[in-house]
Design a protein around this motif. Sequence first.
Motif, PDB file in Angstrom:
ATOM      1  N   THR A 282     116.681  24.332  12.806  1.00  0.00           N
ATOM      2  CA  THR A 282     115.481  25.067  13.203  1.00  0.00           C
ATOM      3  C   THR A 282     114.262  24.161  13.051  1.00  0.00           C
ATOM      4  OG1 THR A 282     114.976  25.899  10.988  1.00  0.00           O
ATOM      5  CG2 THR A 282     116.458  27.256  12.356  1.00  0.00           C
ATOM      6  N   LEU A 283     113.191  24.549  13.696  1.00  0.00           N
ATOM      7  CA  LEU A 283     111.938  23.817  13.547  1.00  0.00           C
ATOM      8  C   LEU A 283     111.431  23.947  12.106  1.00  0.00           C
ATOM      9  CD1 LEU A 283     109.733  22.125  14.875  1.00  0.00           C
ATOM     10  CD2 LEU A 283     108.622  24.267  15.566  1.00  0.00           C
ATOM     11  N   GLU A 284     111.610  25.118  11.513  1.00  0.00           N
ATOM     12  CA  GLU A 284     111.177  25.333  10.131  1.00  0.00           C
ATOM     13  C   GLU A 284     111.909  24.387   9.177  1.00  0.00           C
ATOM     14  OE1 GLU A 284     112.089  27.781  12.231  1.00  0.00           O
ATOM     15  OE2 GLU A 284     110.110  28.649  12.597  1.00  0.00           O
TER      16      GLU A 284
ATOM     17  N   ALA B 258     109.438  20.717  21.419  1.00  0.00           N
ATOM     18  CA  ALA B 258     109.312  20.035  22.713  1.00  0.00           C
ATOM     19  C   ALA B 258     108.365  18.839  22.622  1.00  0.00           C
ATOM     20  CB  ALA B 258     108.825  21.012  23.773  1.00  0.00           C
ATOM     21  N   ASP B 259     107.298  18.972  21.851  1.00  0.00           N
ATOM     22  CA  ASP B 259     106.345  17.870  21.709  1.00  0.00           C
ATOM     23  C   ASP B 259     106.948  16.716  20.904  1.00  0.00           C
ATOM     24  OD1 ASP B 259     104.423  19.293  23.144  1.00  0.00           O
ATOM     25  OD2 ASP B 259     103.687  20.267  21.320  1.00  0.00           O
ATOM     26  N   ILE B 260     107.702  17.050  19.880  1.00  0.00           N
ATOM     27  CA  ILE B 260     108.374  16.015  19.084  1.00  0.00           C
ATOM     28  C   ILE B 260     109.403  15.292  19.956  1.00  0.00           C
ATOM     29  CG2 ILE B 260     109.883  15.585  17.094  1.00  0.00           C
ATOM     30  CD1 ILE B 260     108.538  18.120  15.823  1.00  0.00           C
ATOM     31  N   ALA B 261     110.168  16.069  20.704  1.00  0.00           N
ATOM     32  CA  ALA B 261     111.180  15.485  21.593  1.00  0.00           C
ATOM     33  C   ALA B 261     110.539  14.568  22.626  1.00  0.00           C
ATOM     34  CB  ALA B 261     111.973  16.597  22.274  1.00  0.00           C
ATOM     35  N   LYS B 262     109.429  15.007  23.201  1.00  0.00           N
ATOM     36  CA  LYS B 262     108.742  14.205  24.212  1.00  0.00           C
ATOM     37  C   LYS B 262     108.246  12.890  23.616  1.00  0.00           C
ATOM     38  CE  LYS B 262     105.059  14.359  27.608  1.00  0.00           C
ATOM     39  NZ  LYS B 262     103.956  15.143  28.174  1.00  0.00           N
ATOM     40  N   ALA B 263     107.709  12.958  22.413  1.00  0.00           N
ATOM     41  CA  ALA B 263     107.196  11.746  21.755  1.00  0.00           C
ATOM     42  C   ALA B 263     108.303  10.724  21.516  1.00  0.00           C
ATOM     43  CB  ALA B 263     106.525  12.108  20.430  1.00  0.00           C
TER      44      ALA B 263
ATOM     45  N   LEU C  26     118.652  17.819  20.612  1.00  0.00           N
ATOM     46  CA  LEU C  26     118.965  16.829  19.582  1.00  0.00           C
ATOM     47  C   LEU C  26     118.223  17.148  18.276  1.00  0.00           C
ATOM     48  CD1 LEU C  26     120.657  14.327  19.058  1.00  0.00           C
ATOM     49  CD2 LEU C  26     118.755  12.941  19.880  1.00  0.00           C
ATOM     50  N   ILE C  27     117.004  17.622  18.395  1.00  0.00           N
ATOM     51  CA  ILE C  27     116.247  18.024  17.202  1.00  0.00           C
ATOM     52  C   ILE C  27     116.961  19.179  16.509  1.00  0.00           C
ATOM     53  CG2 ILE C  27     114.088  19.100  16.412  1.00  0.00           C
ATOM     54  CD1 ILE C  27     112.683  17.406  18.610  1.00  0.00           C
ATOM     55  N   PHE C  28     117.356  20.180  17.276  1.00  0.00           N
ATOM     56  CA  PHE C  28     118.029  21.346  16.693  1.00  0.00           C
ATOM     57  C   PHE C  28     119.430  20.998  16.198  1.00  0.00           C
ATOM     58  CE2 PHE C  28     114.815  23.426  19.449  1.00  0.00           C
ATOM     59  CZ  PHE C  28     114.047  23.933  18.412  1.00  0.00           C
ATOM     60  N   TYR C  29     120.065  20.019  16.818  1.00  0.00           N
ATOM     61  CA  TYR C  29     121.373  19.551  16.336  1.00  0.00           C
ATOM     62  C   TYR C  29     121.233  18.988  14.921  1.00  0.00           C
ATOM     63  CZ  TYR C  29     125.296  16.393  15.646  1.00  0.00           C
ATOM     64  OH  TYR C  29     126.381  15.727  15.112  1.00  0.00           O
ATOM     65  N   HIS C  30     120.184  18.194  14.707  1.00  0.00           N
ATOM     66  CA  HIS C  30     120.000  17.543  13.412  1.00  0.00           C
ATOM     67  C   HIS C  30     119.416  18.462  12.339  1.00  0.00           C
ATOM     68  CE1 HIS C  30     121.160  13.447  14.296  1.00  0.00           C
ATOM     69  NE2 HIS C  30     120.493  13.502  15.441  1.00  0.00           N
TER      70      HIS C  30
ATOM     71  N   LYS D  14     102.938  14.896  14.252  1.00  0.00           N
ATOM     72  CA  LYS D  14     102.484  16.086  14.987  1.00  0.00           C
ATOM     73  C   LYS D  14     101.785  17.065  14.039  1.00  0.00           C
ATOM     74  CE  LYS D  14     103.795  14.881  19.032  1.00  0.00           C
ATOM     75  NZ  LYS D  14     102.775  14.370  19.941  1.00  0.00           N
ATOM     76  N   ILE D  15     102.277  17.195  12.818  1.00  0.00           N
ATOM     77  CA  ILE D  15     101.621  18.065  11.836  1.00  0.00           C
ATOM     78  C   ILE D  15     100.221  17.548  11.542  1.00  0.00           C
ATOM     79  CG2 ILE D  15     101.663  18.862   9.433  1.00  0.00           C
ATOM     80  CD1 ILE D  15     104.807  18.828   9.713  1.00  0.00           C
ATOM     81  N   ARG D  16     100.100  16.223  11.364  1.00  0.00           N
ATOM     82  CA  ARG D  16      98.773  15.634  11.123  1.00  0.00           C
ATOM     83  C   ARG D  16      97.831  15.883  12.294  1.00  0.00           C
ATOM     84  NH1 ARG D  16     102.094  11.356   9.193  1.00  0.00           N
ATOM     85  NH2 ARG D  16     101.937  11.181   6.937  1.00  0.00           N
ATOM     86  N   ASP D  17      98.370  15.777  13.514  1.00  0.00           N
ATOM     87  CA  ASP D  17      97.552  15.918  14.716  1.00  0.00           C
ATOM     88  C   ASP D  17      97.162  17.363  15.012  1.00  0.00           C
ATOM     89  OD1 ASP D  17      97.852  13.189  15.076  1.00  0.00           O
ATOM     90  OD2 ASP D  17      99.354  13.373  16.676  1.00  0.00           O
ATOM     91  N   ARG D  18      98.108  18.288  14.799  1.00  0.00           N
ATOM     92  CA  ARG D  18      97.918  19.656  15.287  1.00  0.00           C
ATOM     93  C   ARG D  18      98.031  20.739  14.225  1.00  0.00           C
ATOM     94  NH1 ARG D  18     101.635  19.428  20.669  1.00  0.00           N
ATOM     95  NH2 ARG D  18     100.390  17.878  21.757  1.00  0.00           N
ATOM     96  N   GLY D  19      98.445  20.378  13.031  1.00  0.00           N
ATOM     97  CA  GLY D  19      98.721  21.389  12.018  1.00  0.00           C
ATOM     98  C   GLY D  19     100.119  21.951  12.212  1.00  0.00           C
ATOM     99  N   ILE D  20     100.619  22.602  11.195  1.00  0.00           N
ATOM    100  CA  ILE D  20     101.985  23.132  11.248  1.00  0.00           C
ATOM    101  C   ILE D  20     102.142  24.142  12.381  1.00  0.00           C
ATOM    102  CG2 ILE D  20     103.689  24.532  10.008  1.00  0.00           C
ATOM    103  CD1 ILE D  20     102.738  23.142   7.434  1.00  0.00           C
ATOM    104  N   ALA D  21     101.171  25.013  12.540  1.00  0.00           N
ATOM    105  CA  ALA D  21     101.272  26.055  13.568  1.00  0.00           C
ATOM    106  C   ALA D  21     101.305  25.477  14.984  1.00  0.00           C
ATOM    107  CB  ALA D  21     100.104  27.036  13.441  1.00  0.00           C
ATOM    108  N   GLY D  22     100.782  24.269  15.152  1.00  0.00           N
ATOM    109  CA  GLY D  22     100.740  23.659  16.472  1.00  0.00           C
ATOM    110  C   GLY D  22     101.926  22.767  16.796  1.00  0.00           C
ATOM    111  N   VAL D  23     102.865  22.656  15.879  1.00  0.00           N
ATOM    112  CA  VAL D  23     104.025  21.780  16.095  1.00  0.00           C
ATOM    113  C   VAL D  23     105.078  22.514  16.914  1.00  0.00           C
ATOM    114  CG1 VAL D  23     105.922  20.555  14.965  1.00  0.00           C
ATOM    115  CG2 VAL D  23     103.638  20.478  13.977  1.00  0.00           C
ATOM    116  N   ARG D  24     105.513  21.842  17.977  1.00  0.00           N
ATOM    117  CA  ARG D  24     106.587  22.382  18.813  1.00  0.00           C
ATOM    118  C   ARG D  24     107.689  21.335  18.926  1.00  0.00           C
ATOM    119  NH1 ARG D  24     105.332  24.227  24.297  1.00  0.00           N
ATOM    120  NH2 ARG D  24     105.109  22.008  24.567  1.00  0.00           N
TER     121      ARG D  24
END
Length: 193
Positions: free
Chosen positions: A51-53, A32-37, A44-48, A20-30
């Motif tokens: 934070t997104l950061e 929700a998009d990672i989870a959807k992919a 689950l992302i926040f559990y692991h 997602k970083i490659r596709d959209r840049g850091i500012a464009g990473v969400r």
Amino acid sequence: MMRKAVAVRREEIVVAALQKIRDRGIAGVRAADIAKALDISTALIFYHFGTLEALIIEAFRQATETALATLRDELARGGPADTRLHAVLTLYGPTNPGHNWQLWIEAQAAAMRDHELRAVLQRLDQRWRDAVVTLITEGVKTGVFRCEDPRGAAWRLTSLLDGLAVQVVAQTGSVTADDCARWVGQAVEKELK
């Protein structure tokens, strides 16, 4: 449905985040998009990662380790210092698709505002420069190179590659792979002969 091991799931999330970083840049990473992919919940992302950061930092930390493993492998090959220096500069260079310059340029911009990311990138950057200094110093000791300032030469050569990378990645078509190879070869010649 069987649950995946924690390490496997974390690795999948990191890989998806890097994409997602490659596709959209850091500012464009969400998240929700990672989870959807991955067809998982954002929880689950926040559990692991908390934070997104933290996920982004971990993604760059892993990408850094991969890049450093490639560098270590190249340095371990042995052989004359000039051959190894050429190989390391080629690996570092902007025309090597494995180097992920788009990712690193994006990270450098974000690192101006994030001290943790800056530390990760500085480690990678310093290790590459240290390798170039070591190879130049080795070449001077064996008589392959003539150079009074291996550290300065390493900085100038890697800085040239950094600048060329921006041109290759951000200004597509302005600089060719042949241009890069020729200019780096000329710079090596001036610095070390």
